[in-house]
Design an enzyme around this catalytic site. Structure first.
Site: not given
Length: 671
Positions: A246, A30, A605
């Site tokens: 993913q 990001t 995660r």
């Protein structure tokens, strides 16, 4: 820019051609996208209005927009598009609705609306019970995502059932057009079809969007790939960011092979890998790398980190599913007390929603607050959507979306062909459906019982609206739901009487909320009427969603699918058994690779600690069955894991753990 590592900076600075950024979990993708948008505006002279950044969820788009907003100010940010694929498609359709043959203010059918129409078509045209409406809906969605027309779907039909589905698909499209409506899949398919058939429209949009950035590229389906390919055209100025490891959404049309297809369609594609992870300890990353290495790869990559080695990964065998849920609850309480961390630092991940039920009971017993992600919002429930549609029509008869939703709910024997004729006439007259009903000209298109029934409906609605302004509005609204026999309708369309009662209770709760709004400022200068109260209810859904996203100190419960893109200091993955993870359907279909990617997503995660649990036996259909530990446990690096429970259960160690927990409790009480 100074905060980026060399590979990230390289990805930001490369603008001379098409670029694929292969970004591993937690590698700061990001930051690359947001920094690149700023770089394109400030250093490359591209106006923000000529840049679009696309992602898959509203939450991701909102976060990206906020981050860009902190870096680009004022005029520099004007006109920038940061949105989901579907929002971009919606904007294209809105601007090009005339070319596509739609009126302005077209309706977007949600999944419930679409399924109701499909069920009606199956019952009317195929003498079918409509019980398989969900299967037909899924087939139509897949065909649209694969860019197959009804005719192409029919030509590929293998049997009578698929032939019937293709015929329903054709009718469904026809009725949608007559209703001046589109469904969710149309938001991508219609722009692609438009660009294929109208080169001048495509040229306009290619000039409008001069640089394209796409996040989570491995999740694109065929239509989304085509939309990107057409928008970038021969200029090919784009950056796509993705991770083939993913890709976990093949069941909804995602094609990880789109990453490979890019190289075929854009031979001068540049590839940059982001492999440095900023999230997890080295042992967690090593485990993720070892597991995913068992999948075949076109692009090889290995995550690494500068962080500490970290704690060993714990594999905990429990006696049964009850003991597994209790063990996880106990572990969380124990860890929190000993380490003085927050409940929100923990996440419990599972393969299927059904696994959360027992877990919730145990967490409640331990008085551990938790937050269940992916639950149905109050306003997303079908009975609340029905009730809201009635309320919206009372304050705005021109609301076509509300009109279409409830004209036949409960059933008034107003068939799809009646609504099609009404819709076609309203389109010709460029007016709303409600207004069209009263026009004399409609009698040239619609006659007999069909005309009589729609006019009876609008007459009843007009009378109810008038009574709302003359009498106590809430009493009138309550009477309205009694008059239409909505509770009886719920009993006919619910799985059990108890479910129907709960759904009706939701409707009464909504109406009580309306009453409270009207009572709140009664007799003061701020007193509101029924119109304002309903408008406030329409907005409350948005507020409810924002409240759900507020940070609260609760343990996170969610499926592995829902966890993608998130991170937590301490993660439990439960149900590590064959036929749960990997899922039975995937084993039968020999689709273990996607299940392994799901495991990889779960592992990555975790930031600091990771525990994997499974039950030695589990009840199935009332019978106790012995389970087989998941194959993924065997794929973990032996030196990095510690096994607990089961035959290796150490009574003395458990006693020591109990004493430590007790000491922590005393310490907490003393503090």
């Amino acid at each position: 820019m100074s905060r980026l590592n060399p590979r990230q900076r390289e990805a930001v600075h490369y603008v001379s051609g098409p670029l694929l950024v292969l970004a591993g979990a937690g590698s700061g993708k990001t930051s690359v996208i947001t920094s690149k948008i700023v770089y394109l505006v400030e250093q490359c002279g591209i106006k923000a209005r000529n840049i679009a950044a696309l992602t898959f969820t509203n939450k991701a788009a909102r976060e990206m927009k906020e981050r860009v907003g902190k870096l680009l100010k004022g005029k520099d940010a004007k006109g920038l598009t940061v949105s989901t694929f579907h929002n971009l498609g919606l904007n294209i359709i809105r601007q090009e609705h005339k070319t596509l043959g739609y009126k302005s203010g077209f309706t977007i059918f949600d999944a419930e609306d679409a399924k109701a129409l499909i069920r009606d078509l199956m019952m009317k045209d195929h003498a079918d019970s409509g019980e398989d409406a969900a299967d037909v809906q899924m087939a139509i969605s897949n065909w649209k995502n694969d860019m197959l027309s009804p005719e192409q779907a029919a030509s590929r039909a293998k049997d009578e059932r698929e032939q019937m589905m293709a015929q329903v698909y054709k009718l469904y499209n026809r009725y949608l057009k007559a209703y001046n409506a589109v469904d969710f899949d149309d938001l991508i398919l219609l722009p692609v079809t438009l660009f294929q058939n109208s080169p001048e429209t495509l040229d306009k949009w290619q000039n409008k969007l001069r640089y394209l950035l796409v996040d989570e590229y491995q999740d694109t389906n065929i239509t989304q790939y085509e939309l990107v390919k057409m928008l970038v055209g021969v200029r090919a100025t784009f950056t796509v960011v993705g991770d083939d490891d993913q890709s976990i959404y093949s069941w909804r049309g995602a094609r990880p092979e789109n990453l490979v297809k890019l190289k075929e369609d854009f031979p001068n594609l540049n590839l940059i890998k982001l492999e440095q992870n900023y999230r997890s300890t080295r042992l967690i990353l090593n485990a993720a790398n070892k597991v995913i290495a068992n999948n075949p790869h076109v692009f090889e990559k290995a995550l690494w980190s500068d962080f500490a080695v970290g704690d060993q990964i714990r594999i905990i065998e429990c006696r049964n599913e009850d003991a597994e849920a209790e063990r996880i609850a106990g572990e969380i309480l124990n860890f929190k007390l000993k380490n003085k961390v927050d409940f929100k630092d923990f996440a419990i991940l599972y393969r299927g929603n059904h696994q959360s039920r027992l877990l919730e009971i145990k967490l409640q017993a331990f008085q551990i607050p938790y937050q269940l992600s992916g639950g149905t919002s109050f306003f997303a429930r079908s009975e609340i959507k029905d009730a809201m549609a009635y309320l919206r029509l009372l304050i705005n008869p021109e609301d076509d979306a509300a009109f279409l939703r409830i004209i036949n709910v409960p059933r008034r024997e107003i068939g799809p062909s009646t609504i099609e004729k009404l819709g076609n006439y309203a389109t010709e007259r460029d007016c709303g459906l409600y207004q069209a009903v009263d026009e004399i000209g409609l009698e040239q298109h619609l006659t007999g019982k069909g005309l009589e029934k729609v006019r009876r409906f609008t007459h009843w609605l007009r009378n109810t609206t008038r009574r709302c302004s003359q009498e106590d509005p809430v009493t009138v609204i309550k009477q309205m739901f009694t008059d239409i026999e909505y509770e009886e309708w719920l009993h006919e369309n619910s799985n059990s009487p108890l479910q129907a009662e709960r759904r009706m209770a939701n409707v009464w709760y909504l109406i009580d909320s309306l009453q409270k709004m009207l009572d709140k400022d009664k007799g003061t200068a701020d007193e509101i009427g029924i119109d304002e109260a309903v408008t406030k209810l329409v907005l409350r859904d948005m507020l409810e969603q924002q409240q759900e996203e507020e940070e609260t100190d609760k343990v996170h419960l969610m499926t592995l699918h829902a966890s993608k893109g998130l991170e937590f200091p301490h993660v439990f993955i439960m149900g590590l058994e064959e036929e749960i993870l990997p899922h039975r359907a995937s084993i039968e279909e020999n689709n273990i690779e996607e299940e392994r990617r799901l495991m990889y997503v779960g592992i990555t995660r975790a930031k600091k600690t990771l525990a994997l649990t499974y039950a030695g036996s589990r009840k199935q259909y009332g019978e106790k069955i012995e389970t087989i530990p998941s194959r993924f446990l065997d794929e973990l690096p032996e030196d990095d894991v510690v096994w607990e429970g089961g035959g290796k259960n150490d009574k003395a160690a458990n006693q020591e753990k109990g004493k430590a927990t007790l000491a922590s409790l005393k310490d907490l009480m003393g503090g």
